[in-house]
Scaffold this motif. Structure first.
Motif, PDB file in Angstrom:
ATOM      1  N   CYS A 361       0.823  -1.211   0.000  1.00 12.70           N
ATOM      2  CA  CYS A 361       0.000   0.000   0.000  1.00 12.70           C
ATOM      3  C   CYS A 361       0.855   1.258   0.000  1.00 12.70           C
ATOM      4  CB  CYS A 361      -0.933   0.020   1.198  1.00 12.70           C
ATOM      5  SG  CYS A 361      -2.224  -1.191   1.052  1.00 12.70           S
ATOM      6  N   ILE A 362       1.963   1.213   0.738  1.00 12.23           N
ATOM      7  CA  ILE A 362       2.858   2.374   0.744  1.00 12.23           C
ATOM      8  C   ILE A 362       3.379   2.620  -0.664  1.00 12.23           C
ATOM      9  CG2 ILE A 362       5.125   3.157   1.536  1.00 12.23           C
ATOM     10  CD1 ILE A 362       4.508   1.808   4.201  1.00 12.23           C
ATOM     11  N   LEU A 363       3.725   1.536  -1.342  1.00 17.39           N
ATOM     12  CA  LEU A 363       4.206   1.662  -2.723  1.00 17.39           C
ATOM     13  C   LEU A 363       3.124   2.235  -3.628  1.00 17.39           C
ATOM     14  CD1 LEU A 363       6.372  -1.450  -3.569  1.00 17.39           C
ATOM     15  CD2 LEU A 363       7.031   0.949  -3.539  1.00 17.39           C
ATOM     16  N   ILE A 364       1.890   1.738  -3.458  1.00 21.56           N
ATOM     17  CA  ILE A 364       0.799   2.213  -4.322  1.00 21.56           C
ATOM     18  C   ILE A 364       0.562   3.709  -4.112  1.00 21.56           C
ATOM     19  CG2 ILE A 364      -1.680   2.065  -4.759  1.00 21.56           C
ATOM     20  CD1 ILE A 364      -1.565  -0.856  -4.236  1.00 21.56           C
ATOM     21  N   GLU A 365       0.558   4.115  -2.838  1.00 20.83           N
ATOM     22  CA  GLU A 365       0.329   5.542  -2.573  1.00 20.83           C
ATOM     23  C   GLU A 365       1.429   6.383  -3.195  1.00 20.83           C
ATOM     24  OE1 GLU A 365       0.330   9.380  -1.087  1.00 20.83           O
ATOM     25  OE2 GLU A 365       1.912   7.975  -0.524  1.00 20.83           O
ATOM     26  N   ALA A 366       2.681   5.912  -3.039  1.00 17.50           N
ATOM     27  CA  ALA A 366       3.797   6.660  -3.632  1.00 17.50           C
ATOM     28  C   ALA A 366       3.610   6.750  -5.149  1.00 17.50           C
ATOM     29  CB  ALA A 366       5.119   5.991  -3.290  1.00 17.50           C
ATOM     30  N   THR A 367       3.162   5.643  -5.749  1.00 12.76           N
ATOM     31  CA  THR A 367       2.933   5.646  -7.198  1.00 12.76           C
ATOM     32  C   THR A 367       1.881   6.674  -7.577  1.00 12.76           C
ATOM     33  OG1 THR A 367       3.284   3.278  -7.051  1.00 12.76           O
ATOM     34  CG2 THR A 367       2.515   4.131  -9.153  1.00 12.76           C
ATOM     35  N   LEU A 368       0.761   6.662  -6.848  1.00  8.28           N
ATOM     36  CA  LEU A 368      -0.323   7.587  -7.163  1.00  8.28           C
ATOM     37  C   LEU A 368       0.138   9.035  -7.021  1.00  8.28           C
ATOM     38  CD1 LEU A 368      -3.444   5.936  -5.513  1.00  8.28           C
ATOM     39  CD2 LEU A 368      -2.880   6.079  -7.927  1.00  8.28           C
ATOM     40  N   SER A 369       0.829   9.331  -5.920  1.00  8.15           N
ATOM     41  CA  SER A 369       1.299  10.700  -5.723  1.00  8.15           C
ATOM     42  C   SER A 369       2.297  11.066  -6.804  1.00  8.15           C
ATOM     43  CB  SER A 369       1.966  10.854  -4.364  1.00  8.15           C
ATOM     44  OG  SER A 369       1.071  10.530  -3.364  1.00  8.15           O
ATOM     45  N   PHE A 370       3.113  10.104  -7.184  1.00  8.96           N
ATOM     46  CA  PHE A 370       4.101  10.371  -8.229  1.00  8.96           C
ATOM     47  C   PHE A 370       3.407  10.728  -9.537  1.00  8.96           C
ATOM     48  CE2 PHE A 370       6.809   8.757 -11.696  1.00  8.96           C
ATOM     49  CZ  PHE A 370       7.862   9.623 -11.524  1.00  8.96           C
ATOM     50  N   LEU A 371       2.274  10.063  -9.772  1.00  2.00           N
ATOM     51  CA  LEU A 371       1.540  10.349 -11.007  1.00  2.00           C
ATOM     52  C   LEU A 371       0.658  11.589 -10.855  1.00  2.00           C
ATOM     53  CD1 LEU A 371       0.512   6.735 -11.936  1.00  2.00           C
ATOM     54  CD2 LEU A 371       2.249   8.128 -13.019  1.00  2.00           C
ATOM     55  N   GLY A 372       0.695  12.203  -9.666  1.00  2.00           N
ATOM     56  CA  GLY A 372      -0.098  13.413  -9.470  1.00  2.00           C
ATOM     57  C   GLY A 372      -1.547  13.143  -9.176  1.00  2.00           C
ATOM     58  N   LEU A 373      -1.868  11.913  -8.739  1.00  5.88           N
ATOM     59  CA  LEU A 373      -3.258  11.584  -8.463  1.00  5.88           C
ATOM     60  C   LEU A 373      -3.569  11.597  -6.976  1.00  5.88           C
ATOM     61  CD1 LEU A 373      -3.675   8.664 -10.996  1.00  5.88           C
ATOM     62  CD2 LEU A 373      -4.755  10.880 -11.135  1.00  5.88           C
ATOM     63  N   GLY A 374      -2.567  11.804  -6.161  1.00  5.59           N
ATOM     64  CA  GLY A 374      -2.788  11.750  -4.720  1.00  5.59           C
ATOM     65  C   GLY A 374      -3.293  13.069  -4.162  1.00  5.59           C
ATOM     66  N   ASP A 375      -3.255  13.156  -2.844  1.00  4.34           N
ATOM     67  CA  ASP A 375      -3.653  14.382  -2.160  1.00  4.34           C
ATOM     68  C   ASP A 375      -2.562  15.428  -2.367  1.00  4.34           C
ATOM     69  OD1 ASP A 375      -4.314  16.366  -0.471  1.00  4.34           O
ATOM     70  OD2 ASP A 375      -4.794  15.073   1.231  1.00  4.34           O
ATOM     71  N   THR A 384       7.107  14.273  -3.468  1.00  8.81           N
ATOM     72  CA  THR A 384       8.478  14.809  -3.485  1.00  8.81           C
ATOM     73  C   THR A 384       9.249  14.218  -4.662  1.00  8.81           C
ATOM     74  OG1 THR A 384       8.378  14.902  -1.087  1.00  8.81           O
ATOM     75  CG2 THR A 384      10.529  15.145  -2.085  1.00  8.81           C
ATOM     76  N   LEU A 385       9.065  12.921  -4.853  1.00  5.67           N
ATOM     77  CA  LEU A 385       9.718  12.223  -5.961  1.00  5.67           C
ATOM     78  C   LEU A 385       9.306  12.851  -7.292  1.00  5.67           C
ATOM     79  CD1 LEU A 385      11.494   9.708  -6.223  1.00  5.67           C
ATOM     80  CD2 LEU A 385       9.454   8.375  -6.565  1.00  5.67           C
ATOM     81  N   ASN A 386       8.037  13.145  -7.402  1.00  7.32           N
ATOM     82  CA  ASN A 386       7.502  13.723  -8.639  1.00  7.32           C
ATOM     83  C   ASN A 386       8.107  15.101  -8.900  1.00  7.32           C
ATOM     84  OD1 ASN A 386       5.952  14.142 -10.864  1.00  7.32           O
ATOM     85  ND2 ASN A 386       4.102  14.676  -9.750  1.00  7.32           N
ATOM     86  N   ILE A 387       8.143  15.932  -7.847  1.00  8.14           N
ATOM     87  CA  ILE A 387       8.720  17.272  -8.011  1.00  8.14           C
ATOM     88  C   ILE A 387      10.193  17.153  -8.368  1.00  8.14           C
ATOM     89  CG2 ILE A 387       9.242  19.433  -6.832  1.00  8.14           C
ATOM     90  CD1 ILE A 387       6.719  19.053  -5.199  1.00  8.14           C
TER      91      ILE A 387
ATOM     92  N   ASN B 498      -5.593  20.510 -13.315  1.00  3.07           N
ATOM     93  CA  ASN B 498      -5.072  19.302 -12.694  1.00  3.07           C
ATOM     94  C   ASN B 498      -3.693  18.926 -13.212  1.00  3.07           C
ATOM     95  OD1 ASN B 498      -5.010  17.146 -11.087  1.00  3.07           O
ATOM     96  ND2 ASN B 498      -6.485  15.933 -12.211  1.00  3.07           N
ATOM     97  N   ASN B 499      -3.452  19.121 -14.492  1.00  4.86           N
ATOM     98  CA  ASN B 499      -2.225  18.540 -15.057  1.00  4.86           C
ATOM     99  C   ASN B 499      -1.127  19.574 -15.256  1.00  4.86           C
ATOM    100  OD1 ASN B 499      -3.520  19.882 -16.998  1.00  4.86           O
ATOM    101  ND2 ASN B 499      -3.812  18.152 -18.376  1.00  4.86           N
ATOM    102  N   SER B 500      -1.139  20.627 -14.452  1.00  8.28           N
ATOM    103  CA  SER B 500      -0.068  21.591 -14.593  1.00  8.28           C
ATOM    104  C   SER B 500       0.704  21.708 -13.288  1.00  8.28           C
ATOM    105  CB  SER B 500      -0.643  22.944 -14.982  1.00  8.28           C
ATOM    106  OG  SER B 500       0.281  23.960 -14.662  1.00  8.28           O
ATOM    107  N   ALA B 501       1.970  21.305 -13.326  1.00 10.21           N
ATOM    108  CA  ALA B 501       2.814  21.388 -12.130  1.00 10.21           C
ATOM    109  C   ALA B 501       2.973  22.836 -11.706  1.00 10.21           C
ATOM    110  CB  ALA B 501       4.175  20.767 -12.422  1.00 10.21           C
ATOM    111  N   GLU B 502       2.990  23.747 -12.681  1.00 13.49           N
ATOM    112  CA  GLU B 502       3.223  25.156 -12.361  1.00 13.49           C
ATOM    113  C   GLU B 502       2.052  25.732 -11.563  1.00 13.49           C
ATOM    114  OE1 GLU B 502       3.796  24.193 -15.684  1.00 13.49           O
ATOM    115  OE2 GLU B 502       5.956  24.090 -15.389  1.00 13.49           O
TER     116      GLU B 502
END
Lengths: 428, 651
Positions: A361-375, A384-387, B498-502
Motif C-alpha cells: 500500500c505504501i508503494l501504491i500511494e507513492a505511485t499515485l502521488s508520483f503520477l499526481g493523483l494523490g492528495d 516529493t519524488l515527482n517534483i 489538474n495537469n499543470s505542475a506550475e
C-alpha cells in the motif's frame, strides 16, 4: 487459544505457554526479522514524534514585543492542534498520539505491575481491556479534535527571534541601552514542511536545509520526516479496510460454502481481472478532490481479494473440525461460531498477508502521488519524488526513493519473520 | 576419451568455419545493399531535380501569362514564385495589398520533410466545426483559405489571398469581394480505386458559392460545432449577396470595427463535398446542418492551400504533402508530418533525437536545458535556434463576484496584494512571462504601460481587508465578518488545472501567503471539462485561468454585463460595470486608432481599479528549432500557426 494438552505437567506451567508466546519466541530467533521489527517501531516513533524533530515553532520563546513588553510563549504546544498548520487529519491523529503514547506506555507498565502473579487468563484480559480503552479513547479524541478545529493567528517566530537577536547585537555595537535579548528553544530542525519560501527555491542540500528545498522553497528534509506519517497511515488504514472486507466475505464464503462460496469466488475473480493499479487510478480519477482518505479507501476497496481467498481456504479446512461441530451442536448462534470459534484459528495467514500488504500500500500511494493523483496538500514521498523528477533534482529523487525502499524492506523482513514463526513445520 | 575429444574438436572447427562463412556473407550482403541504396538515392535525386525543372517551367509559363515580372531562369532565386496581383490597389476602400514576401526564401532549397509535434489529438478536420488551436495551426497552412491574411511584418495590414480585391463601402457595412480566378481545390483524400468515390474524381474551381455555403453552415443552429464561431456573426452580420462566380458582397447590419477582420478571415467550404453523402447523393436542406456537423468526411481535411491532406491516424500522426497546383506558387517543403505527442518529456526526447524539427519548451525544460544547461549543449552552442516571444494570451485568477467574499473590490485588491506575482513568475515559470495588469495584450497599444502592477505587500492586503470589514474577531487566526446575521470565516476554494505542475506550485505558494494574513485557501485541482462546467454553472469561488487574445481587442465577450447572466457566456465571474459597458459599446463603433487607444486605456484603468481578476502574466513561449529547419518565422497574432516560408536544409 491454549491448545496445549499434556498429562504430567503442572497446570501453572502450561498456563505460561500461549500460542503467541511460542510465536514470539520463534520470531526472536530470526535476528533479521527481529531487528526489522524494532526498526519499524522506531519508524512509527519517528512518525509520531516528527514535530519534536522538525517544526518551525519554538517550544519556548521569550522576547520583547512591539511595545517593548517582555512576553513568554509556548507556541510549539499550541501549534500541534492548529488547523492552519496541521490541516491534515493524519497529522491531527499523530499529534494526539504524540501526547497519548507516553501515557499509554506508562499505563502499560502499571498494568504489568498490577497483574504480576495472576494467571495468564486474567493478565491477557487486562491487557485486552487496556488496549481497547486506549483505542476507543484515541478515536474519540481524534474525532472530537477534528470536528472542533482550533486555530491561532499566524506568527513567524523564527523571524521574531532573528530580529530580536539582531536588534540586541546592534544595541551592543552602538552602546545603546540593550533591549531584551530573546531566548528560545526551537526543535533541532527549525524548518517547515509546508511553508513556501520563494527566496529559497531549489536550494542545494546542506546548511539550513539538510536535503535542500523543492520548487516552492519547502524544506525537503521536513517533508521526508512528515511523509513517514502519510506512508504509515496509508499502509495501516488501507490494509485495515481491505482486511475488514476480505475477512468477512472470505469467512462467509468458507463457512457456508455452496452458493455463497460460488458468489464470493466469482466476485473475487471479477475483481482480480482488472490490474489493481489501473483500477485504482480509474477510481481516483472519479473523485473530484482526492484527499488522502479517498486514496486509502480506494486502495482498501480494491485489494480485499487476497485475504478473502486466504480466509476462505482456512474456513473450508476448519469447518469440518470437531470443535466447530461441538459449537454448532451446543446451539451457539452461527455468527458466533464464525467469528469467535473459527475465525481466530484462521487469522495467522492473514496476518502475514497484512504485513506485506502494508508495504504494498505504501508503494501504491507513492505511485499515485508520483503520477499526481494523490492528495496535493499531503507531504507524501511520492509527491516529493515527482517534483524531483520534474525539476531534475537528484537528491529529491534519491531521498524519497531511499525512504520508500527502507520502509518497504523493513516491513517485508517483519512479514517474512512472522510467516516463518507462524509455520509450525519450521519450528525447532 | 581421446576419440571423444577429436569429435569435439572437429565440431568446434566446423562451427568456426560456419561462423566465418556467415560473417563473410553478411559483409557481402551489406555492401550490395549499400550500393543499391546509393543507386536508389541517386535515382531519387534525379527524379526530384526533374520535378523541380518541370515545376519551374510550369510556373514560368503561368507567370508570363499573368503579365508578371519574373521569368524562370535556371539559376535564379525565388524559383517558381508567382507574383500575385491585386486588382486596382489604389481604389478607394481597397483593404488588401500584395504580400511582398516571396513564398520561398532566396536561399531556400526545395524539397525535404518537416516533422513537427502536436500536443493533443486532433478531434476532426472540418475547420468550421473544430476550433482547437492544433487544428487551426494546420488550417492556416493547408487550407490557406482566407480571403486575406494579416501581414507577417505588420499585423495591421492585410495581404490578398483568395481575394483579388476587397472594397469596403464608406459606411463600413458592405464588403465587395472579387475572387482570384482559376484557384483549384485539392482532391479529397479518398481511395479513388474504389468505384464508390468516382463522383469525387474531378477538379473543382473555387467560386463564390463556396463562401455562400460557409455562411449557410455557419449560421445554421444545427451545426453545433460552429457555435463558438457563430457568436459574432449572429448579431451583426446580415447576408451574403452573390454577384457571379467570382464576385460577392458581404452585408453587415451595423457599422462595427470588428466586421473588417470578421469579413476578411472567412474561408471557403466546398459545397460539392459537404452537401453530399458518401455515395454522392445530396442531403435535403432540413438535415444538412446535422449531417454537416458529423459529416462522413470530417475525419479528413479538404483545402486549396499549398499542402494537401494525405492521411491521419488518430492519436498518432497526420501527413501532408505539397499541392503542385497551388495558385500561389511553390513552397519549399515537400512533406509535413505532424506527430501527436502528449508527453512533454517525450517531445523533448524526440527533438533531441531529430525525430521532430521544432517544439515548444515547458518552463522546467527551459530551466534544465538553457538556464542550467552545459555551455556546450546544442541548446546553448548555437546548434539549435531558440525563439522567445510573448504569446497573445494571459493568465489570471478569477474571483466570483456573486460570492459574498469577493463582492467587494477592496477584498479583490487585497487578494492581488497578497499574490506574489513577480516572484512566482520568476521562480515557478523561470521568468518566462511578464506581469500584466489587464487583459489587453502586453505589446499592443491598448495596453497602458503606465499602470504599475500592485506590489506584493501583505500589510497593505491586511489593511484593505480590515477596511472591508474582515477582521479576526475571535482570535482564531482567521478573518471573519458578519454577513446577513451570520458570522462567515474568510475561507475559500481555488480551482486549478489538474495537469499543470506550475499551477500547483502557484496555489501552494499563494496558500502560504494567505495564511499569513488570516485567509484560508483550499486548493482543488480539477480536470478541464469539470472546471469548465463549474465555471459555466457559476459554482465556484475562485479559479486559475487563461485566455487567448485576438489581435484587435474586443472586451465584449468577457466583460460586458450582458454576458454576465447569459448561459454559457464567458463572463463567468459576473463582472458588471456601467462605464465598462459603455466603453465596450463605443469601442465597437470607433474606427480612429487614437480614439480606440484612449478608450481602451480607460478600460484598462477600470480593470486595474476593480480587479475582477487578479491579472497574472502574459506567457513567454520558447520555440526551439534544429539546424535542419531554416527560415523559421512567427506570425505575431497567430504564433501557433505554422507558416509557409520555412525550408529544410539536409546535411
Amino acid at each position: 487459544m491454549d491448545s496445549q494438552q499434556d498429562g504430567g505437567v503442572p497446570i501453572d506451567a502450561i498456563d505460561e505457554v500461549t500460542y503467541w508466546s511460542i510465536v514470539w519466541g520463534q520470531f526472536k530467533k530470526n535476528k533479521l526479522a527481529y531487528g526489522g521489527f524494532w526498526a519499524t517501531i522506531g519508524l512509527v516513533a519517528l512518525a509520531i514524534y516528527a514535530p519534536v524533530i522538525v517544526l518551525e515553532r519554538p517550544f519556548y520563546i521569550s522576547y520583547a514585543n512591539a511595545e517593548g513588553v517582555s512576553v513568554t510563549e509556548f507556541p510549539w504546544f499550541w501549534s500541534l492542534f492548529d488547523r492552519l498548520l496541521f490541516e491534515n487529519g493524519i497529522d491531527v491523529f499523530f499529534n494526539i498520539l504524540l501526547v497519548a503514547s507516553p501515557l499509554a506506555i506508562l499505563s502499560g507498565f502499571v498494568i504489568a505491575r498490577m497483574a504480576k502473579g495472576n494467571p495468564v487468563k486474567i493478565r491477557s484480559k487486562l491487557w485486552r481491556r487496556l488496549v481497547g480503552t486506549w483505542l476507543v479513547l484515541l478515536v474519540v479524541v481524534t474525532v472530537v479534535v477534528s470536528l472542533n478545529p482550533s486555530s491561532y493567528p499566524f506568527v513567524d517566530y523564527r523571524d521574531i527571534y532573528a530580529q530580536g537577536v539582531a536588534q540586541s547585537e546592534l544595541a551592543k555595537v552602538t552602546g545603546k541601552e540593550a533591549t531584551q535579548i530573546p531566548s528560545a528553544i526551537f526543535p533541532p530542525v527549525a524548518q517547515s514542511f509546508r511553508n513556501a519560501e520563494l527566496s529559497e527555491v531549489l536550494v542545494d542540500a546542506g546548511g539550513n536545509h539538510l536535503l535542500g528545498t523543492d520548487n516552492r522553497g519547502r524544506d525537503v528534509f521536513a517533508r521526508m520526516i512528515y511523509g513517514t506519517r502519510i506512508a504509515l497511515t496509508i499502509g495501516v488504514v488501507a490494509v485495515s479496510i481491505y482486511l475488514f472486507i476480505g475477512v468477512i466475505l472470505g469467512a462467509l464464503a468458507g463457512f457456508f460454502a455452496g452458493k455463497v462460496d460460488m458468489a464470493v469466488l466469482r466476485l473475487i475473480e471479477i475483481m482480480r481481472c482488472f490490474p489493481t493499479l489501473l483500477l485504482i487510478m480509474t477510481l481516483v480519477a472519479f473523485v473530484d478532490d482526492p484527499t488522502i482518505w479517498h486514496v486509502m479507501l480506494i486502495i482498501g476497496v480494491v485489494r480485499w481479494t487476497g485475504p478473502a481467498r486466504l480466509v476462505r481456504g482456512e474456513f473450508l479446512k476448519l469447518r469440518g473440525e470437531d470443535f466447530v461441530a461441538a459449537a454448532v451442536a451446543s446451539g451457539v448462534p452461527q455468527w458466533r461460531v464464525i467469528f469467535r470459534h473459527v475465525l481466530p484459528n484462521a487469522l495467522s495467514p492473514v496476518l502475514v498477508n497484512a504485513t506485506f500488504g502494508v508495504a504494498v500500500c505504501i508503494l501504491i500511494e507513492a505511485t499515485l502521488s508520483f503520477l499526481g493523483l494523490g492528495d496535493a496538500s499531503a507531504p507524501s514521498w511520492g509527491e516529493t519524488l515527482n517534483i524531483g523528477k520534474q525539476n531534475g533534482e537528484l537528491i529529491m529523487i534519491l531521498a524519497p526513493g531511499f525512504a520508500i525502499f527502507i520502509t518497504v524492506s523493513l516491513l517485508n523482513l517483519v512479514g517474512e519473520g512472522l510467516r516463518d514463526a507462524l509455520d509450525p513445520k519450521l519450528r525447532r | 576419451m581421446s576419440r571423444n575429444l577429436t569429435v569435439q574438436l572437429m565440431t568446434a572447427g566446423l562451427m568456426l568455419a560456419l561462423l566465418i562463412a556467415i560473417v563473410i556473407n553478411v559483409v557481402q550482403f551489406n555492401s550490395i545493399e549499400a550500393t543499391t541504396l546509393e543507386i536508389r538515392q541517386k535515382v531519387d535525386k534525379n527524379q526530384k531535380d526533374l520535378a523541380d525543372i518541370q515545376d519551374r517551367l510550369k510556373k514560368g509559363v503561368s507567370v508570363g501569362n499573368g503579365g508578371g515580372g519574373t521569368t524562370a531562369n535556371a539559376g535564379g532565386d525565388n524559383s517558381g514564385a508567382v507574383k500575385l496581383t491585386v486588382e486596382d490597389p489604389d481604389a478607394k476602400g481597397q483593404l488588401v495589398s500584395v504580400d511582398p514576401t516571396p513564398l520561398m526564401a532566396p536561399d531556400a532549397v526545395p524539397g525535404g520533410t518537416l516533422n513537427i509535434p502536436a500536443g493533443s489529438d486532433f478531434k476532426g478536420w472540418n475547420f468550421l466545426v473544430e476550433s482547437s488551436t492544433d487544428v487551426s495551426a494546420v488550417q492556416d497552412v493547408l487550407v490557406h483559405g482566407l480571403l486575406a491574411r494579416r501581414s507577417y511584418a505588420d499585423p495591421n495590414k492585410w495581404h490578398a489571398d483568395l481575394a483579388q480585391s476587397v472594397i469596403v463601402s464608406d459606411d463600413f457595412k458592405t464588403y465587395h469581394v472579387k475572387l482570384r480566378k482559376g484557384v483549384k481545390w485539392h482532391k479529397p483524400a479518398v481511395d479513388f480505386s474504389n468505384p464508390r468515390y468516382k463522383w469525387l474524381d474531378k477538379d473543382h474551381e473555387l467560386t463564390s458559392d463556396d463562401f455562400k455555403f460557409f455562411f449557410e453552415m455557419l449560421l445554421d443552429d444545427k451545426v453545433q460545432g460552429a457555435a463558438s464561431k457563430r457568436g459574432y456573426y449572429k448579431d451583426d452580420f446580415d447576408r451574403i449577396e452573390i454577384i457571379n462566380d467570382y464576385e460577392f458582397k458581404l452585408h453587415w447590419n451595423k457599422k462595427t470595427y470588428q466586421s473588417k477582420a470578421y469579413s476578411l478571415e472567412i474561408f471557403p467550404v466546398p459545397r460539392w463535398l459537404y452537401a453530399y453523402d458518401e455515395d454522392g447523393n445530396a442531403y435535403s436542406p432540413e438535415i444538412i446542418g446535422v449531417k454537416f456537423n458529423s459529416h462522413w468526411y470530417n475525419d479528413r481535411a479538404i483545402g486549396i492551400g499549398p499542402y494537401r491532406f494525405v492521411e491521419a491516424k488518430p492519436g498518432e500522426y497526420v501527413k501532408l504533402e505539397r499541392f503542385p497546383d497551388y495558385f500561389g506558387g511553390r513552397v519549399a517543403i515537400d512533406k509535413i508530418n505532424i506527430y501527436v505527442v502528449k508527453d512533454n518529456d517525450r517531445r523533448l526526447l524526440m527533438f533531441k533525437k531529430n525525430e521532430v524539427d521544432f517544439f515548444s519548451m515547458t518552463p522546467t525544460q527551459y530551466r534544465q536545458e538553457i538556464l542550467e544547461g552545459e555551455d556546450d549543449s546544442p541548446f546553448k552552442n548555437g546548434r539549435y535556434t531558440i525563439t522567445k516571444f510573448l504569446r497573445l494570451a494571459y493568465r489570471y485568477i478569477g474571483w466570483n463576484q456573486k460570492s459574498e467574499l469577493f463582492k467587494d473590490k477592496r477584498v479583490r485588491t487585497a487578494m492581488t496584494h497578497a499574490f506574489d506575482r513577480e516572484r512566482i513568475l520568476s521562480e515557478v515559470w523561470v521568468g518566462l512571462g511578464k506581469v500584466v495588469t489587464s487583459g489587453f495584450f502586453y505589446s499592443s497599444p491598448a495596453y497602458d504601460k503606465s499602470i504599475e502592477p500592485y506590489p506584493f505587500d501583505l500589510n497593505k492586503a491586511k489593511a484593505l481587508l480590515e477596511e472591508a470589514g474582515w477582521v479576526d474577531s475571535d482570535g482564531d487566526g482567521i478573518r471573519d465578518k458578519v454577513i446577513g446575521g451570520k458570522k462567515t470565516k474568510f475561507e475559500f476554494r481555488l480551482y486549478i488545472y489538474n495537469n499543470s505542475a506550475e499551477y500547483k506550485a502557484l496555489a501552494d505558494i499563494y496558500k502560504e501567503d494567505l495564511v499569513k494574513i488570516g485567509v484560508v485557501l483550499n486548493v482543488t485541482p480539477l480536470d478541464w471539462p469539470i472546471m469548465q462546467k463549474r465555471m459555466e454553472d457559476k459554482d465556484f469561488e475562485a479559479f486559475t485561468g487563461g485566455w487567448g487574445l485576438d489581435w484587435e481587442p474586443d472586451p465584449h465577450q468577457l466583460w460586458h454585463s450582458s454576458q454576465a447572466d447569459a448561459p454559457k457566456a464567458s463572463n463567468f465571474i459576473s463582472f458588471k460595470n456601467a462605464e465598462a459597458d459603455e466603453i465596450i459599446d463605443t469601442g465597437r463603433k470607433t474606427f480612429d486608432p487614437a480614439e480606440r487607444t484612449k478608450l481602451f486605456h480607460r478600460f484598462h484603468a477600470i480593470m486595474h481599479e476593480e480587479q475582477p481578476y487578479t491579472f497574472f502574466s502574459v506567457p513567454t513561449t520558447v520555440f526551439v528549432t534544429n539546424e535542419r529547419y531554416q527560415n523559421f518565422k512567427i506570425q505575431k497574432p497567430r504564433p501557433h500557426a505554422l507558416h509557409r516560408l520555412g525550408w529544410i536544409k539536409e546535411k
